[in-house]
Scaffold this active site. Structure first.
Site, PDB file in Angstrom:
ATOM      1  N   HIS A 136      -5.331  -7.271  -3.129  1.00 23.83           N
ATOM      2  CA  HIS A 136      -4.661  -5.983  -2.959  1.00 23.83           C
ATOM      3  C   HIS A 136      -5.502  -4.883  -3.571  1.00 23.83           C
ATOM      4  O   HIS A 136      -6.020  -5.017  -4.665  1.00 23.83           O
ATOM      5  CB  HIS A 136      -3.286  -6.003  -3.634  1.00 23.83           C
ATOM      6  CG  HIS A 136      -2.546  -4.711  -3.499  1.00 23.83           C
ATOM      7  ND1 HIS A 136      -1.891  -4.365  -2.343  1.00 23.83           N
ATOM      8  CD2 HIS A 136      -2.399  -3.671  -4.344  1.00 23.83           C
ATOM      9  CE1 HIS A 136      -1.353  -3.167  -2.490  1.00 23.83           C
ATOM     10  NE2 HIS A 136      -1.642  -2.722  -3.693  1.00 23.83           N
TER      11      HIS A 136
ATOM     12  N   ASP B 165      12.072  -2.019  -3.478  1.00 26.20           N
ATOM     13  CA  ASP B 165      10.917  -1.187  -3.821  1.00 26.20           C
ATOM     14  C   ASP B 165      10.789  -0.016  -2.859  1.00 26.20           C
ATOM     15  O   ASP B 165      10.470   1.101  -3.252  1.00 26.20           O
ATOM     16  CB  ASP B 165       9.626  -2.014  -3.802  1.00 26.20           C
ATOM     17  CG  ASP B 165       8.411  -1.098  -3.950  1.00 26.20           C
ATOM     18  OD1 ASP B 165       8.283  -0.474  -5.010  1.00 26.20           O
ATOM     19  OD2 ASP B 165       7.633  -0.989  -2.994  1.00 26.20           O
TER      20      ASP B 165
ATOM     21  N   ARG C 118      11.377   7.824  -6.181  1.00 25.52           N
ATOM     22  CA  ARG C 118      10.378   8.246  -7.185  1.00 25.52           C
ATOM     23  C   ARG C 118       9.507   9.370  -6.642  1.00 25.52           C
ATOM     24  O   ARG C 118       9.144  10.302  -7.361  1.00 25.52           O
ATOM     25  CB  ARG C 118       9.488   7.057  -7.577  1.00 25.52           C
ATOM     26  CG  ARG C 118      10.180   6.055  -8.498  1.00 25.52           C
ATOM     27  CD  ARG C 118       9.397   4.751  -8.560  1.00 25.52           C
ATOM     28  NE  ARG C 118       8.028   4.926  -9.004  1.00 25.52           N
ATOM     29  CZ  ARG C 118       7.007   4.144  -8.650  1.00 25.52           C
ATOM     30  NH1 ARG C 118       7.206   3.112  -7.840  1.00 25.52           N
ATOM     31  NH2 ARG C 118       5.806   4.384  -9.096  1.00 25.52           N
TER      32      ARG C 118
ATOM     33  N   SER D 135       6.161  -2.143  -8.759  1.00 23.19           N
ATOM     34  CA  SER D 135       6.258  -1.832  -7.331  1.00 23.19           C
ATOM     35  C   SER D 135       5.232  -2.642  -6.533  1.00 23.19           C
ATOM     36  O   SER D 135       5.567  -3.320  -5.547  1.00 23.19           O
ATOM     37  CB  SER D 135       6.042  -0.328  -7.135  1.00 23.19           C
ATOM     38  OG  SER D 135       5.765  -0.017  -5.797  1.00 23.19           O
TER      39      SER D 135
ATOM     40  N   LYS E 291       5.909  -6.613  -4.183  1.00 26.82           N
ATOM     41  CA  LYS E 291       5.544  -6.838  -2.781  1.00 26.82           C
ATOM     42  C   LYS E 291       4.548  -7.995  -2.649  1.00 26.82           C
ATOM     43  O   LYS E 291       4.641  -8.821  -1.748  1.00 26.82           O
ATOM     44  CB  LYS E 291       4.942  -5.566  -2.183  1.00 26.82           C
ATOM     45  CG  LYS E 291       5.993  -4.506  -1.900  1.00 26.82           C
ATOM     46  CD  LYS E 291       5.382  -3.177  -1.484  1.00 26.82           C
ATOM     47  CE  LYS E 291       4.855  -2.431  -2.673  1.00 26.82           C
ATOM     48  NZ  LYS E 291       4.679  -0.988  -2.505  1.00 26.82           N
TER      49      LYS E 291
HETATM   50  N1  URA Z   1       1.609   1.859  -4.572  1.00 24.60           N
HETATM   51  C1  URA Z   1       2.776   1.209  -4.564  1.00 24.60           C
HETATM   52  O1  URA Z   1       3.008   0.328  -3.747  1.00 24.60           O
HETATM   53  N2  URA Z   1       3.692   1.546  -5.487  1.00 24.60           N
HETATM   54  C2  URA Z   1       3.480   2.494  -6.418  1.00 24.60           C
HETATM   55  O2  URA Z   1       4.348   2.737  -7.239  1.00 24.60           O
HETATM   56  C3  URA Z   1       2.260   3.167  -6.408  1.00 24.60           C
HETATM   57  C4  URA Z   1       1.341   2.813  -5.463  1.00 24.60           C
END
Ligand code: URA
Ligand code: CA
Length: 441
Positions: free
Chosen positions: A82, A161, A168, A183, A187
């Site tokens: 990632h 999320d 947010r 976050s 995922k």
């Molecule tokens: N990318 C994400 O998936 N979440 C965040 O909070 C910031 C960047």
């Protein structure tokens, strides 16, 4: 339990329990908790912070808010990668086939581009016929047979999320390391791989502008991964200028192909070798990092990584002829030059501004509804530290929107700084973060 009590507890700087965190995440996902209370809690978390225990519990709650992809039918250690997002970050296109050619199963879920950052799914769609939608059964089958499959993110992965991130975004609570780490990791963990290699970007084109914050974010994500039983390693890497030369979808596919043939830009190639070697190491296809690195370099030199890319494109319905002859990729109608106004050295190329310039030319989108122009983008001819002469080309602008060119030229004039004195190149790999320690390079 009452949301009011959870908010006041965090407001007063106390640690939230697992029950309280689950109550919030479940309640908000099911729309039993209103936005105003969720916002108040997020702001309290933003101001008071969360400790490691709380961060892990929040990650777990968001991960379990939706589908957990079951990849147990795939043989071997599945390794995911990632990136926290950057400009011209062509690495996934190179890494997926490269690491698969070393025998590590790659079952990748990727996203689309947003704002100045690009997305792997858009890039792959510039190859005629390529499909990123398939059933989980086909996805698993392909990885077992060919060691590689890439699909778009399903809607059901970590829906909590998705909702919390959107909130947010409008309540000035994005920029908190615990919230970002939970976050991203919720995922990644829900996507089902056994081990994770993270590329945490730092610099003008990244979320994190400061090296210490980037290392802290990397460390939190590595700790979460290990708490959850996934071997996780993070590299903190430079995103102060775009990666490689190409920014834009088809342009980056072309760049990925040349990199897989061993003819790519130096920085992109080096980053892929390092990230790839850690993926091979975590996938237990090598005993040491050095051995893993050698394996990776051999796959590039022997052409096997490129062959794996071609096979992968064919399996997912893409036109393999395009891979052999990149002239067949989508091409913009116009190519304009951005030229130097003076002699000197390239001192800085502000990555986010260059990403936004590429978006203006058609390569990116401000919201997920916009259709993008796969042929558009920017190809740099110079990078930080290079010398440049007056009237020399610094970048090519590829576009079908002639009307945007002068605006983009103005953006680039401000984003690219030329100095009279030799300019220092940034280190590409700035830190390696593992569960047993942080190494700054
Ligand atoms: N990318 C994400 O998936 N979440 C965040 O909070 C910031 C960047
Ligand atoms: Ca690139």
């Amino acid at each position: 339990m009452r949301m009011y009590d959870i908010i006041s507890k965090k407001r007063d700087g106390l640690e939230l329990s697992e029950g309280e965190i689950n109550y919030f995440v479940e309640g908000y996902t099911r729309e039993n908790i209103p936005d105003y209370q969720a916002s108040a809690l997020l702001m309290a978390i933003f101001l008071r912070g969360m400790n490691k225990n709380e961060t892990v519990k929040l990650t777990k709650a968001m991960m379990h808010s939706g589908e957990i992809v079951d990849l147990s039918a795939i043989k071997g250690i599945k390794v995911d990668k990632h990136s926290t997002g950057g400009v011209g970050d062509t690495t996934t296109l190179v890494l997926a086939p490269l690491v698969a050619s070393c025998g590590v199963p790659i079952a990748k879920m990727s996203g689309r581009g947003l704002g100045h950052t690009g997305g792997t799914i858009d890039k792959l769609e510039s190859i005629k016929g390529f499909k990123t939608e398939m059933s989980i059964a086909d996805f698993v089958n392909n990885v077992n047979r060919y060691k590689i499959a890439v699909i778009g993110q399903t809607k059901d992965v970590a829906p909590a999320d998705k909702k919390i991130y959107a909130l947010r975004d409008v309540t000035a609570t994005v920029d908190n390391i615990s919230l970002i780490a939970s976050s991203i990791m919720s995922k990644k963990l829900a996507a089902g791989s056994d081990a994770i290699v993270l590329d945490v970007k730092v610099g003008s084109g990244a979320f994190m502008k400061d090296i210490n914050n980037a290392i802290e974010l990397a460390n939190e994500m590595v700790e979460i991964g290990h708490e959850m039983g996934r071997n996780t390693i993070a590299l903190v890497t430079d995103m102060d200028q775009p990666l490689g030369f190409a920014i834009g979808n088809a342009l980056e596919v072309k760049e990925a192909i040349s990199t897989l043939k061993g003819e790519g830009p130096e920085d992109l190639t080096k980053l892929c070798i390092y990230l790839g070697a850690y993926m091979v190491l975590l996938g237990k296809k090598a005993k040491t990092f050095e051995e893993a690195k050698e394996t990776i370099i051999n796959k590039l030199k022997s052409g096997l990584a490129f062959e794996k890319f071609k096979e992968f494109i064919k399996i997912q319905g893409g036109d393999a002829e395009v891979i052999e002859n990149t002239e067949l990729l989508p091409k913009a109608q116009y190519v304009y030059n951005f030229i130097a106004e003076e002699d000197g050295y390239i001192e800085h190329m502000k990555a986010d501004d260059i990403g936004n310039a590429s978006m203006k030319l058609g390569a990116g989108r401000l919201d997920l509804k916009t259709k993008i122009d796969l042929s558009a983008g920017i190809v740099l001819k110079k990078k930080v530290g290079d010398t440049v002469e007056k009237n020399e080309v610094i970048a090519e602008l590829h576009t079908n929107k002639q009307s945007k060119v002068s605006e983009v030229q103005d953006v680039l004039k401000k984003a690219i700084k030329i100095s009279k004195n030799p300019a220092k190149r940034q280190k590409l790999i700035k830190a390696i973060v593992k569960s047993d320690g942080i190494k700054r390079l």
